[in-house]
Design a protein around this motif. Structure first.
Motif, PDB file in Angstrom:
ATOM      1  N   GLY A 146      12.334   0.097  45.964  1.00  0.00           N
ATOM      2  CA  GLY A 146      12.796  -0.536  47.196  1.00  0.00           C
ATOM      3  C   GLY A 146      12.090   0.014  48.422  1.00  0.00           C
ATOM      4  O   GLY A 146      11.769  -0.724  49.361  1.00  0.00           O
ATOM      5  N   GLU A 147      11.828   1.322  48.409  1.00  0.00           N
ATOM      6  CA  GLU A 147      11.105   1.939  49.519  1.00  0.00           C
ATOM      7  C   GLU A 147       9.675   1.411  49.589  1.00  0.00           C
ATOM      8  O   GLU A 147       9.141   1.170  50.679  1.00  0.00           O
ATOM      9  N   TRP A 148       9.052   1.222  48.404  1.00  0.00           N
ATOM     10  CA  TRP A 148       7.701   0.665  48.383  1.00  0.00           C
ATOM     11  C   TRP A 148       7.696  -0.780  48.858  1.00  0.00           C
ATOM     12  O   TRP A 148       6.802  -1.190  49.617  1.00  0.00           O
ATOM     13  N   LEU A 149       8.688  -1.570  48.436  1.00  0.00           N
ATOM     14  CA  LEU A 149       8.765  -2.962  48.873  1.00  0.00           C
ATOM     15  C   LEU A 149       8.807  -3.065  50.397  1.00  0.00           C
ATOM     16  O   LEU A 149       8.246  -3.999  50.988  1.00  0.00           O
ATOM     17  N   ALA A 150       9.471  -2.092  51.039  1.00  0.00           N
ATOM     18  CA  ALA A 150       9.613  -2.111  52.497  1.00  0.00           C
ATOM     19  C   ALA A 150       8.462  -1.416  53.208  1.00  0.00           C
ATOM     20  O   ALA A 150       8.437  -1.356  54.441  1.00  0.00           O
ATOM     21  N   SER A 151       7.498  -0.910  52.454  1.00  0.00           N
ATOM     22  CA  SER A 151       6.419  -0.108  53.038  1.00  0.00           C
ATOM     23  C   SER A 151       5.232  -0.973  53.449  1.00  0.00           C
ATOM     24  O   SER A 151       5.081  -2.109  52.981  1.00  0.00           O
ATOM     25  N   PRO A 152       4.340  -0.437  54.282  1.00  0.00           N
ATOM     26  CA  PRO A 152       3.126  -1.174  54.659  1.00  0.00           C
ATOM     27  C   PRO A 152       2.183  -1.407  53.484  1.00  0.00           C
ATOM     28  O   PRO A 152       1.301  -2.260  53.564  1.00  0.00           O
ATOM     29  N   PHE A 153       2.354  -0.655  52.396  1.00  0.00           N
ATOM     30  CA  PHE A 153       1.462  -0.785  51.252  1.00  0.00           C
ATOM     31  C   PHE A 153       1.814  -1.981  50.370  1.00  0.00           C
ATOM     32  O   PHE A 153       1.029  -2.356  49.502  1.00  0.00           O
ATOM     33  N   ASN A 154       2.988  -2.554  50.552  1.00  0.00           N
ATOM     34  CA  ASN A 154       3.351  -3.790  49.853  1.00  0.00           C
ATOM     35  C   ASN A 154       2.830  -4.955  50.690  1.00  0.00           C
ATOM     36  O   ASN A 154       3.554  -5.537  51.486  1.00  0.00           O
ATOM     37  N   ALA A 155       1.543  -5.253  50.507  1.00  0.00           N
ATOM     38  CA  ALA A 155       0.896  -6.283  51.326  1.00  0.00           C
ATOM     39  C   ALA A 155      -0.005  -7.139  50.448  1.00  0.00           C
ATOM     40  O   ALA A 155      -1.228  -7.087  50.544  1.00  0.00           O
ATOM     41  N   PRO A 156       0.579  -7.932  49.546  1.00  0.00           N
ATOM     42  CA  PRO A 156      -0.237  -8.720  48.610  1.00  0.00           C
ATOM     43  C   PRO A 156      -1.187  -9.684  49.294  1.00  0.00           C
ATOM     44  O   PRO A 156      -2.206 -10.065  48.718  1.00  0.00           O
ATOM     45  N   GLY A 157      -0.889 -10.068  50.530  1.00  0.00           N
ATOM     46  CA  GLY A 157      -1.779 -10.961  51.256  1.00  0.00           C
ATOM     47  C   GLY A 157      -2.961 -10.256  51.894  1.00  0.00           C
ATOM     48  O   GLY A 157      -3.856 -10.911  52.433  1.00  0.00           O
ATOM     49  N   ASN A 158      -2.962  -8.928  51.843  1.00  0.00           N
ATOM     50  CA  ASN A 158      -4.037  -8.138  52.436  1.00  0.00           C
ATOM     51  C   ASN A 158      -4.549  -7.147  51.399  1.00  0.00           C
ATOM     52  O   ASN A 158      -4.064  -6.018  51.315  1.00  0.00           O
ATOM     53  N   PRO A 159      -5.511  -7.556  50.577  1.00  0.00           N
ATOM     54  CA  PRO A 159      -5.984  -6.696  49.493  1.00  0.00           C
ATOM     55  C   PRO A 159      -6.457  -5.316  49.949  1.00  0.00           C
ATOM     56  O   PRO A 159      -6.336  -4.340  49.208  1.00  0.00           O
ATOM     57  N   ALA A 160      -6.995  -5.215  51.152  1.00  0.00           N
ATOM     58  CA  ALA A 160      -7.476  -3.915  51.640  1.00  0.00           C
ATOM     59  C   ALA A 160      -6.329  -2.950  51.899  1.00  0.00           C
ATOM     60  O   ALA A 160      -6.501  -1.731  51.825  1.00  0.00           O
ATOM     61  N   GLN A 161      -5.153  -3.496  52.207  1.00  0.00           N
ATOM     62  CA  GLN A 161      -3.990  -2.662  52.522  1.00  0.00           C
ATOM     63  C   GLN A 161      -3.076  -2.464  51.316  1.00  0.00           C
ATOM     64  O   GLN A 161      -2.444  -1.423  51.162  1.00  0.00           O
ATOM     65  N   HIS A 162      -3.032  -3.477  50.443  1.00  0.00           N
ATOM     66  CA  HIS A 162      -2.058  -3.484  49.342  1.00  0.00           C
ATOM     67  C   HIS A 162      -2.377  -2.410  48.302  1.00  0.00           C
ATOM     68  O   HIS A 162      -3.514  -2.304  47.830  1.00  0.00           O
ATOM     69  N   LYS A 163      -1.373  -1.621  47.949  1.00  0.00           N
ATOM     70  CA  LYS A 163      -1.538  -0.598  46.918  1.00  0.00           C
ATOM     71  C   LYS A 163      -0.251  -0.499  46.107  1.00  0.00           C
ATOM     72  O   LYS A 163       0.843  -0.363  46.670  1.00  0.00           O
ATOM     73  N   THR A 164      -0.395  -0.573  44.777  1.00  0.00           N
ATOM     74  CA  THR A 164       0.752  -0.382  43.896  1.00  0.00           C
ATOM     75  C   THR A 164       0.868   1.092  43.550  1.00  0.00           C
ATOM     76  O   THR A 164       0.058   1.922  43.979  1.00  0.00           O
ATOM     77  N   CYS A 165       1.853   1.416  42.749  1.00  0.00           N
ATOM     78  CA  CYS A 165       2.060   2.820  42.358  1.00  0.00           C
ATOM     79  C   CYS A 165       0.816   3.407  41.698  1.00  0.00           C
ATOM     80  O   CYS A 165       0.402   4.537  42.003  1.00  0.00           O
ATOM     81  N   ILE A 166       0.205   2.646  40.786  1.00  0.00           N
ATOM     82  CA  ILE A 166      -0.922   3.213  40.044  1.00  0.00           C
ATOM     83  C   ILE A 166      -2.169   3.347  40.912  1.00  0.00           C
ATOM     84  O   ILE A 166      -3.040   4.162  40.612  1.00  0.00           O
ATOM     85  N   ASP A 167      -2.252   2.593  42.011  1.00  0.00           N
ATOM     86  CA  ASP A 167      -3.406   2.720  42.895  1.00  0.00           C
ATOM     87  C   ASP A 167      -3.460   4.097  43.551  1.00  0.00           C
ATOM     88  O   ASP A 167      -4.535   4.543  43.965  1.00  0.00           O
ATOM     89  N   CYS A 168      -2.317   4.746  43.656  1.00  0.00           N
ATOM     90  CA  CYS A 168      -2.272   6.084  44.249  1.00  0.00           C
ATOM     91  C   CYS A 168      -2.083   7.183  43.201  1.00  0.00           C
ATOM     92  O   CYS A 168      -2.699   8.245  43.297  1.00  0.00           O
ATOM     93  N   HIS A 169      -1.241   6.921  42.218  1.00  0.00           N
ATOM     94  CA  HIS A 169      -0.872   7.975  41.268  1.00  0.00           C
ATOM     95  C   HIS A 169      -1.698   7.964  39.986  1.00  0.00           C
ATOM     96  O   HIS A 169      -1.565   8.868  39.163  1.00  0.00           O
ATOM     97  N   MET A 170      -2.554   6.954  39.811  1.00  0.00           N
ATOM     98  CA  MET A 170      -3.417   6.908  38.632  1.00  0.00           C
ATOM     99  C   MET A 170      -4.855   6.635  39.041  1.00  0.00           C
ATOM    100  O   MET A 170      -5.575   5.870  38.413  1.00  0.00           O
ATOM    101  N   THR A 171      -5.272   7.277  40.119  1.00  0.00           N
ATOM    102  CA  THR A 171      -6.632   7.137  40.598  1.00  0.00           C
ATOM    103  C   THR A 171      -7.385   8.443  40.380  1.00  0.00           C
ATOM    104  O   THR A 171      -6.777   9.519  40.315  1.00  0.00           O
ATOM    105  N   GLN A 172      -8.694   8.352  40.279  1.00  0.00           N
ATOM    106  CA  GLN A 172      -9.499   9.550  40.058  1.00  0.00           C
ATOM    107  C   GLN A 172      -9.625  10.402  41.315  1.00  0.00           C
ATOM    108  O   GLN A 172      -9.702  11.619  41.249  1.00  0.00           O
ATOM    109  N   ASP A 173      -9.670   9.757  42.484  1.00  0.00           N
ATOM    110  CA  ASP A 173      -9.805  10.465  43.757  1.00  0.00           C
ATOM    111  C   ASP A 173      -8.472  10.417  44.493  1.00  0.00           C
ATOM    112  O   ASP A 173      -8.152   9.424  45.144  1.00  0.00           O
TER     113      ASP A 173
END
Length: 418
Positions: free
Chosen positions: A164-191
């Motif tokens: 719910g916190e992610w849904l309300a966050s700026p990172f839940n932005a499916p219309g803006n691919p540059a901004q949109h990040k799911t859980c794995i984009d942050c927690h399962m990335t190499q960098d």
């Protein structure tokens, strides 16, 4: 490592002693799912070594044809989740271990037949890969929410609402691919210091090169346990923590303001349970004397009047639930910083200080409080549990020449652990 550490075992024992042995299942759905699938509801009589490297105990069991209850969340469990629900968490998912395309002799006990089966997998890996892969599901933050959201039985109060916190966050932005990040984009990335940096690599020996390799370090805020097993994982956990918040300070007269912004976390900060984040402010006058302090630990304990970012759940009588989280009815206090939010914390400095005045401000993080660590140590005295380190997330030091908030001689920033 979800269950293979003393803090979890201590918490589960508290639950069982308070509510009965069957209550362990509430915890194990996410922390030890293979035990639930196997119908094993007994107290822990055998558990792994959280410092074990290379899965030695699993390999020994496999060599002897023994079934095991994997400690924590294993590969097969996550990769056989076939559906994620949106029912509040508490393992609201479908796990299907059976309905998958299998190879001839795959389940054979005979060593020769087993060898033949493995040769088939090597020769034709595509069906095997497909049976353990659901890319569309993995890209969804709801997949992670099935365990990282949590509610109490009975009253149904949200203990953790990361989704719910992610849904309300700026990172839940499916219309803006540059901004949109799911859980794995942050927690399962190499960098983990730059989520936009897509690092390529191979996920298996001699496997295909991928442009954005998904790391299975699953880096998060628990630097403490990962550090016991692997120093590299500890560093990655600290690195990702240091990206979450930013710190700016300003001074007008005797009023000093620390501005803390949740710039890079897709959920409230801190996330999870038991984490504690707070501000430490130390003002030193022209004679080198400390004339003001706030949030300075005393014997490993954060002062009660410190500016802390925490959530406190209370029971039906408004009393903090503490370790008995299942009695949580509502939020009694929530000073965590929401994703994208800036919090202005104000401090009144003494008006008779001798200038120049140097003010050192730090944002600090500790995964478990000393009070909890002491209880776990008492329960497992032979495990020699160290104190979780305090991590410095952000730091700013400024020297003010006069008491007008305008002139400043030195500005420095640092971020380190100590």
């Amino acid at each position: 490592m979800n269950m293979d550490h003393p803090y979890y075992r201590f918490q589960e024992d508290v639950a069982a002693q308070s509510e009965g042995e069957e209550f362990r299942v509430l915890c194990r759905g996410c922390h030890a799912p293979q035990m639930v699938i196997n119908g094993d509801n007994k107290p822990f009589s055998d558990f792994g070594d959280m410092r074990e490297k290379g899965g030695k105990s699993l390999k020994v069991a496999l060599a002897h044809g023994q079934s095991v209850n994997e400690r924590g969340t294993g590969c097969v469990f996550c990769h056989r989740v076939t559906k994620a629900e949106n029912a509040g968490g508490n393992t609201d998912m479908t796990v299907n271990l059976k309905d998958r395309e299998s190879y001839v002799f795959e389940d054979a006990k005979n060593s020769m037949l087993k060898w033949l089966s493995e040769k088939q997998i090597n020769a034709m890996p595509a069906p095997h890969k497909a049976s353990y892969s659901n890319p569309e599901l993995y890209q969804s933050s709801l997949y992670c929410a099935t365990c990282h959201n949590e509610f109490t039985t009975g009253q149904g109060a949200n203990v953790n609402d990361n989704f719910g916190e992610w849904l309300a966050s700026p990172f839940n932005a499916p219309g803006n691919p540059a901004q949109h990040k799911t859980c794995i984009d942050c927690h399962m990335t190499q960098d983990v210091t730059n989520f936009d940096n897509k690092v390529g690599g191979q996920s298996t020996n001699n496997g295909p090169m991928k442009s954005n390799l998904r790391s299975h370090h699953l880096v998060g805020g628990n630097y403490f346990f990962t550090g016991m097993r692997n120093p590299e994982h500890k560093k990655m956990s600290i690195d990702i923590l240091k990206t979450a918040l930013s710190l700016e300070v300003e001074k007008q007269g005797n009023q000093f303001t620390a501005k803390v912004t949740n710039v890079n976390s897709g959920h409230d900060m801190p996330g999870g349970a038991r984490r504690q984040v707070w501000l430490e402010v130390i003002a030193t006058d022209a004679n080198g004397k400390q004339v003001f302090t706030s949030g300075v630990m005393q014997n490993g304990v954060i002062p009660k009047d410190a500016h802390k970012f925490i959530k406190v759940g209370v029971d039906k009588d408004g009393k903090p639930v503490g370790l008995r989280f299942w009695r949580y009815v509502k939020i009694g206090k929530d000073t965590r910083i929401k994703s994208g939010e800036t919090r202005n914390e104000v401090f009144d400095l003494p008006d008779n200080a001798q200038y120049p005045l140097t003010v050192s401000t730090r944002v600090l993080y500790q995964v478990f409080a000393k009070g909890l660590t002491d209880k776990v140590r008492a329960a497992y005295p032979d495990e020699h549990i160290p104190d979780p380190e305090v991590i410095e997330l952000q730091a700013v030091t400024k020297t003010y020449a006069m008491n007008n908030g305008q002139n400043q001689n030195v500005t420095s920033k640092a971020s380190s652990s100590h």
